[in-house]
Design a protein around this motif. Structure first.
Motif, PDB file in Angstrom:
ATOM      1  N   ASP A   1       2.540   4.135  10.459  1.00 13.41           N
ATOM      2  CA  ASP A   1       1.763   5.222   9.542  1.00 13.41           C
ATOM      3  C   ASP A   1       2.850   6.450   9.251  1.00 13.41           C
ATOM      4  O   ASP A   1       3.124   7.183   8.337  1.00 13.41           O
TER       5      ASP A   1
ATOM      6  N   GLY B   1       3.693   5.176   5.361  1.00 13.44           N
ATOM      7  CA  GLY B   1       2.739   5.962   5.106  1.00 13.44           C
ATOM      8  C   GLY B   1       1.021   5.688   5.190  1.00 13.44           C
ATOM      9  O   GLY B   1       0.468   4.930   4.296  1.00 13.44           O
TER      10      GLY B   1
ATOM     11  N   LEU C   1      -2.747  10.601   1.598  1.00 13.04           N
ATOM     12  CA  LEU C   1      -3.603  10.526   0.527  1.00 13.04           C
ATOM     13  C   LEU C   1      -3.949  11.195   0.201  1.00 13.04           C
ATOM     14  O   LEU C   1      -4.004  12.476  -0.872  1.00 13.04           O
TER      15      LEU C   1
ATOM     16  N   LEU D   1       2.818   3.364  -1.174  1.00 11.10           N
ATOM     17  CA  LEU D   1       1.482   3.855  -1.160  1.00 11.10           C
ATOM     18  C   LEU D   1       1.585   3.524  -2.643  1.00 11.10           C
ATOM     19  O   LEU D   1       1.944   4.345  -3.846  1.00 11.10           O
TER      20      LEU D   1
ATOM     21  N   GLU E   1      -2.101   1.801   1.320  1.00 11.70           N
ATOM     22  CA  GLU E   1      -1.110   2.266   2.034  1.00 11.70           C
ATOM     23  C   GLU E   1      -0.746   1.578   3.072  1.00 11.70           C
ATOM     24  O   GLU E   1      -0.784   0.061   2.745  1.00 11.70           O
ATOM     25  N   LYS E   2       1.098   1.483   2.935  1.00 13.48           N
ATOM     26  CA  LYS E   2       2.113   0.549   3.316  1.00 13.48           C
ATOM     27  C   LYS E   2       1.861  -0.653   2.804  1.00 13.48           C
ATOM     28  O   LYS E   2       1.830  -1.803   3.816  1.00 13.48           O
TER      29      LYS E   2
END
Length: 572
Positions: free
Chosen positions: A343, A347, A352, A472, A477-478
């Motif tokens: 994380d 990201g 977000l 992102l 995400e990721k």
């Protein structure tokens, strides 16, 4: 298994000191081993330098090759090798190291403190009666007879906001934590010089998405391989999320010995991720074990677990994490990998909302972004006026603003893109002062060494070369991290959104922890300390107030802090 302490004072540099429980001789230099969980070794001497530390290196062969004829005997341990790197190459030698380390070096009239790149090991220092003292253990410094310190109220405010302390401050007034990637030089005259030997940099890299994915996969495999123990089993903490799952898959692919995976379950009706962790364990053919943690075990062990930490963390998984480390140790596992780092490096879910805030931002104040970041934690930031007593709030009027620790990262400078600024902030605050330190303390207490491949320095460097839209990607995400390991895991694991582990905090606070919480937070000791308003605490314990949707989390912070303060015998 020991931690260490080092002293530097005015006078004869040849006078060595006793352990921190005693008083160093006037004008002494020296280092000493202390009892307690850890891996301290030394002292070692190279020329005029003497050092002691807790050092685990993952690239010792590379360092020896770089040192050439100056390399020490092959039988030396990692702390001695790191000292040779410093003696021969200076801070450039420290920057070359890949590992987990905290090292103290006496060099003439300097005590040189070095903490690893990302903060896997802790390092604290203080000054009293003309003498500097440093240790990997805050409790050890607290036991130093010459150190007369009290509660740092500013740290209380920070902890209630972040659920950890995000920078150099500690709960002990005038005791500081060395930051990761830094060298702190403590001089006999009391002056301090801090030097940065590593900081992630944003570099424009125009390679294709496919090339970035391939390069990241190479780095992930190398980082995991370096952290695997030789000729023995390895453990993996497996939650079922993408981060821990990819580490499990890489360990299973690369390790020639058994891989044991460990997952947590809670009693009651709380939703869990056991189906996902079980799917990964079966897919990767690990020896899988599920540890069910009843609320009664959390109540019984919470105080002891909190006392193991140099700073409390508002993470209700501390007791389960300790029990997992103990289970691994009982199975004969001495090294356990985890998926921490995905994380803050690539990201995760908190970025977000910050991106959305920036799109609709109307406040031109440069600190508006930092205040929004504080709000995103959803801890006690907005509750401080009704949680803290009038006296505590008055004392805090002169304290630095809570945004101060964030501003170096959340503005144009080293990082230009908003996402990279957020990731840099997450890495240097939560990563260094919550995630890594919690893992290190709780695993070390069980005789196990926790290692985090996703916090590898080269992996981090590459992450800041990857264009933000590959980390992102829209609302995904990721993205690049998932793509780099897609062939190793079922699509069900790679593509599912992050949900996080549901911890039954509210059930604990109204069940097995109810009486303990009431006695601690409304008892004589808490009242005498004068930090919290009793009427607010009572409302929160009754489930009243504006605490939803995380009603129990804020009360958990207050309870954890009270337990930690009692453990360290810290008053106002």
């Amino acid at each position: 298994m020991s931690r260490w302490c080092a002293f530097l004072g005015e006078g004869d540099p040849d006078v060595h000191v006793r352990a921190v429980g005693g008083r160093p001789a006037p004008g002494s230099h020296g280092v000493g081993l202390l009892d307690g969980p850890g891996t301290a070794t030394g002292p070692y001497t190279v020329g005029a330098l003497t050092a002691i530390g807790e050092v685990t290196l993952f690239n010792g062969d590379l360092l020896r090759a770089r040192l050439g004829a100056d390399a020490p005997d092959g039988r030396c341990d990692d702390a001695e090798l790191l000292l040779h790197c410093y003696a021969t190459l200076g801070l450039g030698g420290i920057a070359l190291a890949d590992g987990m380390f905290a090292l103290a070096i006496t060099d003439g009239d300097e005590l040189v403190l070095v903490r690893d790149h990302v903060g896997a090991r802790t390092l604290f220092y203080a000054r009293a009666r003309g003498t500097w003292a440093a240790s990997t253990s805050l409790r050890a410094l607290r036991a130093w007879p010459d150190l007369d310190t009290a509660l740092n109220l500013s740290a209380v405010q920070s902890f209630l906001t972040f659920a950890y302390l995000p920078g150099a401050e500690t709960f002990l007034r005038d005791v500081h934590e060395a930051l990761p990637g830094r060298c702190v030089r403590l001089h006999q005259d009391g002056s301090i010089l801090e030097e940065t030997y590593w900081e992630p940099r944003e570099i424009e890299d125009r390679r294709s998405a496919h090339d970035h994915v391939d390069r990241l996969r190479e780095l992930l495999e190398a980082a995991t391989m370096r952290r695997l123990p030789e000729d023995e089993p390895v453990g993996v903490l497996l939650s079922g999320g993408i981060d821990s799952s990819l580490v499990t898959a890489l360990a299973s692919k690369l390790h020639d010995n058994p891989v044991r995976s460990y997952s947590i379950a809670f009693d009651g009706t709380t939703p869990n991720e056991l189906a996902y962790s079980g799917l990964v364990a079966a897919h990767c053919h690990t020896n899988h074990r599920v540890l069910t943690v009843p609320g009664e075990a959390v109540a019984e062990r919470l105080a002891t677990t909190v006392s193991l930490l140099d700073c409390p963390v508002g993470d209700p998984l501390t007791v389960p994490n300790l029990m997992l480390a103990e289970a691994a140790a009982a199975d004969g596992v001495r090294t356990i990998l985890n998926g921490e780092g995905g994380d803050p490096v690539f990201g995760g879910p908190k970025n977000l909302p910050m991106v959305i805030f920036e799109l609709f931002r109307s406040d031109p104040d440069p600190e508006a972004r930092a205040r929004a970041y504080l709000d995103s934690y959803r801890k006690c930031y907005d509750d401080l006026p009704v949680l803290l007593t009038a006296d505590a709030l008055a004392d805090l009027e002169s304290a630095p603003p809570l945004t101060e620790v964030l501003m170096p990262y959340l503005q144009q400078g080293r990082m230009t893109s908003l996402l990279n600024q957020l990731l840099h902030t997450n890495l240097r605050t939560k990563g260094a002062h919550h995630i890594l330190t919690k893992v290190e303390r709780l695993t070390a207490a069980s005789g196990v060494e926790g290692r985090a491949p996703l916090f590898d320095r080269e992996v981090i460097d590459h992450a800041f070369r990857v264009p933000p839209n590959l980390k992102l990607a829209g609302t995904s995400e990721k993205w690049i991290l998932k793509e780099s390991v897609r062939d190793l895991l079922p699509d069900t694991i790679v593509d599912r959104p992050k949900s996080g582990m549901r911890v039954p905090v509210q059930q604990w606070l109204t069940g097995p922890l109810r009486d303990l919480g009431h006695d601690l937070l409304l008892g004589q000791s808490a009242r005498a300390r004068g930090l919290f308003r009793e009427d607010t605490v009572r409302r929160w314990m009754r489930g009243e107030g504006t605490l939803l949707p995380r009603q129990g989390g804020k009360l958990w912070l207050v309870l954890t802090l009270e337990l930690w303060l009692r453990s360290f015998r810290i008053g106002p």
